[in-house]
Enzyme design. Structure first.
Site, short mmCIF file in Angstrom:
data_model
loop_
_atom_site.label_atom_id
_atom_site.label_comp_id
_atom_site.label_asym_id
_atom_site.label_seq_id
_atom_site.Cartn_x
_atom_site.Cartn_y
_atom_site.Cartn_z
N HIS A 356 0.80 -1.23 0.00
CA HIS A 356 0.00 0.00 0.00
C HIS A 356 0.83 1.27 0.00
CE1 HIS A 356 -4.13 -1.53 0.51
NE2 HIS A 356 -3.60 -2.50 1.24
N LYS A 547 -8.42 13.80 4.36
CA LYS A 547 -7.56 12.61 4.36
C LYS A 547 -6.53 12.81 5.46
CE LYS A 547 -6.73 13.43 0.03
NZ LYS A 547 -6.83 12.26 -0.79
N ARG A 548 -5.77 11.78 5.74
CA ARG A 548 -4.71 11.88 6.74
C ARG A 548 -3.79 13.06 6.41
NH1 ARG A 548 -0.13 8.71 6.63
NH2 ARG A 548 -1.09 7.58 4.91
N LYS A 553 0.61 14.35 0.83
CA LYS A 553 -0.76 14.60 0.40
C LYS A 553 -0.99 16.10 0.13
CE LYS A 553 -2.57 10.52 2.78
NZ LYS A 553 -3.09 9.74 1.64
N THR A 655 -8.73 6.30 -2.01
CA THR A 655 -10.11 5.82 -2.16
C THR A 655 -11.11 6.95 -1.96
OG1 THR A 655 -10.05 5.08 0.15
CG2 THR A 655 -9.67 3.41 -1.54
N LYS A 659 -14.88 7.90 -3.80
CA LYS A 659 -16.14 8.24 -3.11
C LYS A 659 -16.69 9.56 -3.61
CE LYS A 659 -14.21 5.86 0.84
NZ LYS A 659 -13.38 6.04 2.05
#
Length: 809
Positions: A356, A547-548, A553, A655, A659
């Protein structure tokens, strides 16, 4: 699968009276929820038992999904939806003076994960049940979740997330299946009944693993699969002799020590004790789970493991369960007396590994010193696996000592480390990435040596999410519109949603589409106000990144763009600008200082912008606290623009991007992870692309000069000046210097400044399209219509056919 309204009403009342001891319907809503939950669970149990009978009778291969996280969220609403109980439950709830939504709010989010890895595992279990596959999830029953996040003076503060404080109606304890887990100790040799020498582990510190089973219902079918969660407890509750002598603390010390293993999700591993506890958790999970599976096998087949691998498969969800490889070897050799070759043949035929991450620092390594102290027998087995593996490498590539060093399971140095990803690869028959780019980068980079040796072992399985929770459940307004327009088969098979595409050119349909989105935006605005105290105007563009919190990111890129918009507003440069509400949410790991500083910057920028009168009609910013599954269920339907802006080549898949796509948001993003496939499916014209691709990122790093980029671009220079001047942190001067220095550093691996201009320009395209609501609606509809590929049903179907070789029950 529906059951009569009167039956549900009587069962809820019976449980309120006899299970919970309340004679009146006018009780606290928490009791009404529990009575409802027990009544719904009762309806699942019959099919749950029948599913287990079908599984036992089936000749299909069974799959065991080993994951340190299962971020399942709330079970009540999911069960009600999958059992088609919504209408009846709503009527009965009304009789108790409560709405179905208020009942759902009584349930705590299950604190069993902290991000995409865990939520993916939950979606996968849902799809396995929907596809009626014989799959059992194995995880840990954490007493406390990651943490509850609240904001003080702009800073993240972590509070305990005691999600089990009111119990868990959905679980059933199975003490008869308890397993003994052995830590520490020493190995010695003994002679078995056949005269063979066997390794024996002595002087161990043992704990018990107690299983708690949760039902995972399929959608509109009779399949209910199982998520088995392990709780650690002492082999003896306490030492009665010490207790009677007055040594109360010492008497319960072993009990407390044992229970710590499953007390907190992912303990902070900054300290040596934290590292040891985390390794304990990983071994605890795999040992209990493997013992459980093997005990079932022995009960049915005896100690003949000849066909074991043909009928059982273990899917390792990242490297956290990597100890499963040496643990299965230990059980087969030490407990069941198998030879090394026979045990290795079984192990390498039933282990499959999902990777991952593309971040080298995220590939787990364990100190040989720590590992040997905690798991001495497993260390011996790992060394023997490595010895035999390197011998094979030497035979295949004679004289290539450098290759042997690169692929060794042990990274040598002053503190030798065990490479858990390499152990997972060597011990598995399948290794998969989770998006096509991710898999390509793994085979060309991180795992290229292994790929050259075993090209047939590697494969791609692009992630997916379950449309039942992430569209049908969380967006009932859109669900009803879809059902009316194309029928309801998309809930069972999302490929049917393609039928929606023609509606993009229907003007009346586009009006209804916007009405649905407006209702969802009103709900999100209300939710933001209740949780963060900031007012969102539903007529604004809702721009969301949840998100985290992590440097790769690039929440930092997002907030820099907010500063850019703020600067334009102050200068009166609002021509072509679209009013927008920016929502950023996520948790920073407690020990991740830079991520927590990014949270602080977002909050400080938001505070200044939201108090600026000139910005009121143009820009609102909020950091949404304590982002979690149930929050996403409100955020996702109300989002217009999905921010997927990681540095290309860093995000394995994502993911959240899927969504948002399913719920009609348009994506602004880089060519990273599953963004690439989203853009391919939706069409390049329906995706706001910006930034360097993975190859360009690699090339740019060779001669990266962010200061020159800043100096040459007046808008970027102005943003940097505002942040560096302390404009957003006047009472705390200098606190963001480390962030701005990082942006200017030629070694900044996230290349934020390199992508900033492209991001600004892409956001201008977003503003332009949003101002044409007819065009925005068309593109939104097309995104939803092409989201079928991103169902976890498709992903799991590929796992079942291509990796697991598992058949429908």
């Amino acid at each position: 699968m529906n059951f009569p309204l009167a039956s549900l009403d009587s069962e809820v009342l019976r449980h309120l009276n006899y299970s919970l001891g309340h004679h009146s319907k006018t009780v606290n809503h928490s009791y009404v929820y529990r009575a409802f939950a027990i009544a719904v669970r009762d309806r699942l149990v019959s099919n749950w038992l029948k599913t287990q009978e079908r599984m036992n009778a089936s000749d299909s291969r069974r799959v065991y999904y080993l994951s340190l996280e299962f971020l399942i969220g709330r079970s009540f609403s999911n069960a009600v939806h999958n059992l088609e109980l919504g209408d009846a439950a709503r009527v009965v709830a009304h009789d108790y003076g409560v709405s179905l939504e208020e009942l759902a709010e009584q349930e705590h989010d299950a604190g069993l994960g902290n991000g995409g890895l865990g939520r993916l595992a939950a979606c996968f279990l849902d799809s396995c049940a929907n596809l009626e596959l014989p799959v059992v999830g194995y995880g840990i029953r954490y007493e406390y979740g990651m943490f509850h996040q609240h904001i003080e003076n702009g800073r993240q503060v972590e509070d305990p997330d005691h999600w089990l404080r009111d119990g868990n109606t959905w679980e059933i304890e199975r003490p008869e299946d308890a397993r003994r887990i052995r830590f520490y100790g020493n190995t010695t040799q003994s002679i078995d009944a056949d005269g063979d020498i066997r390794q024996v582990l002595i002087d161990t510190h043992d704990v018990l693993a107690i299983p708690f089973d949760m039902p995972i219902p399929g959608f509109k079918n009779s399949t209910v699969n199982t998520l088995r969660l392990w709780k650690a407890t002492a082999t003896d509750v306490f030492d009665l002799e010490e207790f009677n002598s007055g040594s109360y603390t010492e008497a319960v010390a072993s009990k407390n020590s044992a229970e710590q293993i499953t007390m907190v999700l992912y303990p902070n591993d900054a300290s040596e004790n934290g590292k040891e506890l985390r390794l304990k958790q990983q071994y605890f999970l795999v040992s209990a789970s493997l013992q459980d599976v093997m005990a079932s096998w022995v009960k049915k087949h005896g100690e003949d493991f000849t066909g074991f691998a043909e009928k059982n498969c273990f899917q390792l969800n990242d490297t956290h369960p990597a100890c499963a490889v040496p643990e299965l070897m230990r059980l087969l050799i030490d407990q069941y007396g198998k030879s090394w070759d026979d045990a290795w043949a079984v192990t390498t035929s039933c282990m499959a590994y999902t990777n991952h991450t593309l971040l080298p620092e995220a590939l787990e390594r364990w100190s040989v010193r720590l590992f040997g102290k905690l798991l001495p027998r497993l260390l011996e087995i790992i060394y023997e696996i490595n010895r035999r593996f390197l011998k094979t490498v030497a035979e295949q590539y004679p004289g290539d000592i450098e290759l042997q060093r690169r692929v060794s399971l042990i990274e040598e140095g002053h503190d030798p480390q065990i490479r858990m990803a390499y152990l997972s690869i060597v011990g598995s028959y399948s290794v998969n990435g989770v998006a096509q780019l991710h898999t390509d980068l793994l085979t060309a980079g991180l795992f290229s040596d292994f790929y050259k040796m075993w090209p047939g072992k590697f494969n791609n399985k692009t992630n997916g999410v379950t449309q039942r929770r992430w569209l049908a459940h969380c967006n009932p307004e859109l669900k009803d519109l879809l059902n009316e327009t194309i029928g309801d088969q998309w809930q069972k098979d999302l490929s049917n949603i393609k039928k929606l595409e023609s509606s993009a050119e229907d003007a009346e349909f586009r009006v209804r589409w916007r009405e649905v989105k407006h209702v969802n935006k009103q709900a999100l605005a209300k939710y933001v106000n209740e949780n963060a105290g900031v007012e969102f105007d539903p007529s604004f563009l809702f721009d969301v990144q949840v998100k985290r919190i992590h440097e790769y990111k690039r929440q930092l890129l997002n907030v820099l763009h907010c500063v850019h918009l703020y600067d334009r507003i102050l200068a009166g440069d609002t021509q072509g600008m679209t009013p927008r509400c920016v929502l950023i949410g996520g948790k920073a790991a407690p020990g991740y200082h830079l991520a927590k500083l990014i949270v602080k910057l977002i909050n400080d920028v938001a505070s200044v912008v939201n108090s600026e009168p000139k910005a009121k009609d143009w820009l609102r910013i909020v950091f949404f606290p304590n982002y979690r599954v149930s929050a996403m269920e409100v955020i996702c339907p109300g989002t217009d623009l999905s921010e997927q802006i990681s540095t290309a080549g860093k995000e394995a898949s994502g993911t959240g991007n899927m969504k948002f796509m399913m719920n009609g948001a348009l994506t602004i993003g880089t060519l990273d992870g599953a963004n690439i496939e989203i853009r391919e499916k939706a069409g390049a014209e329906n995706f706001f692309l910006f930034g360097l691709d993975a190859a360009e990122v690699k090339k740019t790093r060779e001669n990266y000069r962010p200061n020159e980029i800043i100096a040459a671009d007046p808008e970027i220079r102005r943003v940097m000046e505002l942040v560096e001047s302390g404009h957003f942190n006047q009472s705390e001067p200098g606190i963001f210097d480390i962030l701005t220095r990082g942006l200017r550093d030629a070694q900044d691996q996230w290349l934020t400044i390199a992508d900033f201009r492209s991001y600004i320009d892409a956001q201008k395209r977003v503003s332009s399209v949003y101002q044409d609501q007819e065009q925005w609606s068309r593109q939104s509809i097309i995104n939803v219509a092409n989201s079928g590929w991103f169902s976890s049903d498709r992903t799991i179907g590929q796992y079942a056919d291509e990796i697991w070789k598992a058949k429908k029950l």
